[in-house]
Design a protein around this motif. Structure first.
Motif, PDB file in Angstrom:
ATOM      1  N   CYS A 183     -39.656 -16.330  28.069  1.00  0.00           N
ATOM      2  CA  CYS A 183     -38.795 -17.344  27.457  1.00  0.00           C
ATOM      3  C   CYS A 183     -38.903 -17.307  25.937  1.00  0.00           C
ATOM      4  O   CYS A 183     -37.904 -17.462  25.224  1.00  0.00           O
ATOM      5  CB  CYS A 183     -39.144 -18.733  27.984  1.00  0.00           C
ATOM      6  N   TYR A 232     -34.304 -23.015  27.818  1.00  0.00           N
ATOM      7  CA  TYR A 232     -35.117 -23.822  28.726  1.00  0.00           C
ATOM      8  C   TYR A 232     -36.285 -22.978  29.236  1.00  0.00           C
ATOM      9  O   TYR A 232     -36.094 -22.097  30.079  1.00  0.00           O
ATOM     10  CB  TYR A 232     -34.291 -24.293  29.924  1.00  0.00           C
ATOM     11  N   ALA A 233     -37.482 -23.261  28.757  1.00  0.00           N
ATOM     12  CA  ALA A 233     -38.658 -22.566  29.275  1.00  0.00           C
ATOM     13  C   ALA A 233     -38.935 -23.034  30.706  1.00  0.00           C
ATOM     14  O   ALA A 233     -38.461 -24.091  31.135  1.00  0.00           O
ATOM     15  CB  ALA A 233     -39.866 -22.845  28.396  1.00  0.00           C
ATOM     16  N   TYR A 234     -39.685 -22.234  31.435  1.00  0.00           N
ATOM     17  CA  TYR A 234     -40.073 -22.634  32.787  1.00  0.00           C
ATOM     18  C   TYR A 234     -41.445 -22.063  33.112  1.00  0.00           C
ATOM     19  O   TYR A 234     -41.888 -21.090  32.486  1.00  0.00           O
ATOM     20  CB  TYR A 234     -39.018 -22.223  33.817  1.00  0.00           C
ATOM     21  N   PRO A 235     -42.149 -22.651  34.067  1.00  0.00           N
ATOM     22  CA  PRO A 235     -43.530 -22.254  34.346  1.00  0.00           C
ATOM     23  C   PRO A 235     -43.647 -20.783  34.722  1.00  0.00           C
ATOM     24  O   PRO A 235     -42.803 -20.239  35.435  1.00  0.00           O
ATOM     25  CB  PRO A 235     -43.925 -23.152  35.527  1.00  0.00           C
ATOM     26  N   THR A 258     -23.691 -19.814  33.284  1.00  0.00           N
ATOM     27  CA  THR A 258     -24.493 -19.898  34.496  1.00  0.00           C
ATOM     28  C   THR A 258     -23.570 -19.950  35.705  1.00  0.00           C
ATOM     29  O   THR A 258     -22.367 -20.189  35.576  1.00  0.00           O
ATOM     30  CB  THR A 258     -25.380 -21.160  34.516  1.00  0.00           C
ATOM     31  N   GLN A 306     -26.342 -23.793  38.974  1.00  0.00           N
ATOM     32  CA  GLN A 306     -27.471 -23.849  38.055  1.00  0.00           C
ATOM     33  C   GLN A 306     -27.134 -24.698  36.844  1.00  0.00           C
ATOM     34  O   GLN A 306     -26.149 -24.460  36.155  1.00  0.00           O
ATOM     35  CB  GLN A 306     -27.876 -22.437  37.611  1.00  0.00           C
ATOM     36  N   ALA A 355     -30.031 -25.774  34.660  1.00  0.00           N
ATOM     37  CA  ALA A 355     -31.064 -25.357  33.722  1.00  0.00           C
ATOM     38  C   ALA A 355     -31.907 -24.314  34.440  1.00  0.00           C
ATOM     39  O   ALA A 355     -31.631 -23.984  35.605  1.00  0.00           O
ATOM     40  CB  ALA A 355     -31.905 -26.539  33.258  1.00  0.00           C
ATOM     41  N   SER A 356     -32.929 -23.799  33.783  1.00  0.00           N
ATOM     42  CA  SER A 356     -33.661 -22.675  34.359  1.00  0.00           C
ATOM     43  C   SER A 356     -34.100 -22.928  35.792  1.00  0.00           C
ATOM     44  O   SER A 356     -33.893 -22.093  36.676  1.00  0.00           O
ATOM     45  CB  SER A 356     -34.885 -22.352  33.490  1.00  0.00           C
ATOM     46  N   LEU A 357     -34.719 -24.073  36.068  1.00  0.00           N
ATOM     47  CA  LEU A 357     -35.187 -24.378  37.421  1.00  0.00           C
ATOM     48  C   LEU A 357     -34.440 -25.544  38.062  1.00  0.00           C
ATOM     49  O   LEU A 357     -34.873 -26.047  39.096  1.00  0.00           O
ATOM     50  CB  LEU A 357     -36.690 -24.675  37.390  1.00  0.00           C
ATOM     51  N   VAL A 358     -33.339 -25.954  37.469  1.00  0.00           N
ATOM     52  CA  VAL A 358     -32.494 -26.970  38.075  1.00  0.00           C
ATOM     53  C   VAL A 358     -31.366 -26.272  38.791  1.00  0.00           C
ATOM     54  O   VAL A 358     -30.318 -25.939  38.216  1.00  0.00           O
ATOM     55  CB  VAL A 358     -31.954 -27.968  37.029  1.00  0.00           C
ATOM     56  N   ALA A 378     -33.036 -18.687  29.534  1.00  0.00           N
ATOM     57  CA  ALA A 378     -34.474 -18.896  29.316  1.00  0.00           C
ATOM     58  C   ALA A 378     -34.819 -19.093  27.848  1.00  0.00           C
ATOM     59  O   ALA A 378     -35.888 -19.615  27.532  1.00  0.00           O
ATOM     60  CB  ALA A 378     -35.257 -17.711  29.870  1.00  0.00           C
TER      61      ALA A 378
END
Length: 261
Positions: A159, A150-153, A244, A248, A250-253, A147
């Motif tokens: 993050c 890679y930020a995420y919503p 990871t 995974q 990225a954070s949400l990938v 995190a």
């Protein structure tokens, strides 16, 4: 590895469960002396007793809330003399709270994340590093996060704290470049611990959804990586490791093969 760690004192914050406890087990199995702390003494003392019994190593457990600057100073200054020379510091204490949009975020959650993930790491490191410099030896391993890259919503503040850990780690390494000390940022991705349960304030059903249909990292995977980092020859410094699970990127990938559509 065991020969390298024999007699070394490893201090682990947030050691009562999750990645912290896994690191304690991994380093204990390789002969390290363990200085373990967490906010409450009970669980960390039980872990210390267990590892002493299992591996015959020396352990010392104490209560420490890394958010409290004076408590950090007092606790480390009052350590028994045989525990004051810390060879390896694993800054593991940290947490995420909530997954709301920034404009709906809980300010108390924000304060707790910043105070623990950033300020707590600073308080502990600032207190321990001068002794390492004086002795001419030491390694600081900060447990960051994917995190931090890679930020995420819904996680802007969490993050940001982990991005701060990454930057602080780099800056500390630069400030220590003329010493034998080593500094590492270990950045795990999705790791199945109590992390999500804490994030969702005890909602186990919601926490379980995070890891559904994937094979996430386990705390032991991160601990084994920390052990590898800490046992390189003195001339080798691993500056950062991003780890990871295979699903995974990225954070949400995240690929969830068990789900259709």
């Amino acid at each position: 590895m065991k020969q390298y760690l024999q007699g070394k004192t490893v201090c682990i914050t947030g050691a009562s469960d999750g990645i912290g406890a896994a690191c304690a087990r991994e380093f204990a199995a390789h002969g390290a002396r363990l200085l373990l702390c967490s906010r409450t003494l009970g669980n960390v003392q039980r872990l210390a007793d267990e590892l002493t019994s299992q591996y015959g190593i020396s352990t010392h457990a104490f209560a420490l809330d890394v958010r409290q600057r004076q408590q950090v100073s007092d606790a480390l200054e009052k350590l028994p003399p045989q525990w004051r020379a810390i060879d390896i510091l694993i800054n593991n204490a940290g947490l995420a709270l909530g997954l709301e949009a920034f404009q709906e975020g809980d300010l108390d959650d924000w304060d707790q994340m910043i105070d623990t993930n950033v300020k707590g790491l600073l308080y502990v490191t600032r207190k321990i590093v001068p002794g390492m410099i004086e002795r001419g030896s030491g390694h600081i391993i900060n447990i960051g996060s994917l995190a931090g890259r890679y930020a995420y919503p819904g996680a802007a503040v969490y993050c940001a704290t982990k991005a701060a850990v990454r930057t602080l780690t780099d800056g500390l390494r630069m400030d220590l470049v003329d010493t034998p000390l080593r500094v590492t940022d270990l950045q795990p991705g999705m790791t199945e611990t109590n992390f999500s349960k804490v994030r969702f304030h005890g909602d186990e059903e919601r926490a379980g959804q995070v890891y559904r249909d994937i094979d996430p990292l386990q705390a032991s995977d991160v601990a084994e990586t920390a052990l590898f980092i800490a046992t390189r020859p003195p001339h080798v410094q691993i500056q950062e490791v991003l780890i990871t699970c295979t699903s995974q990127a990225a954070s949400l990938v995240v690929h969830r093969p068990g789900r259709s559509g």
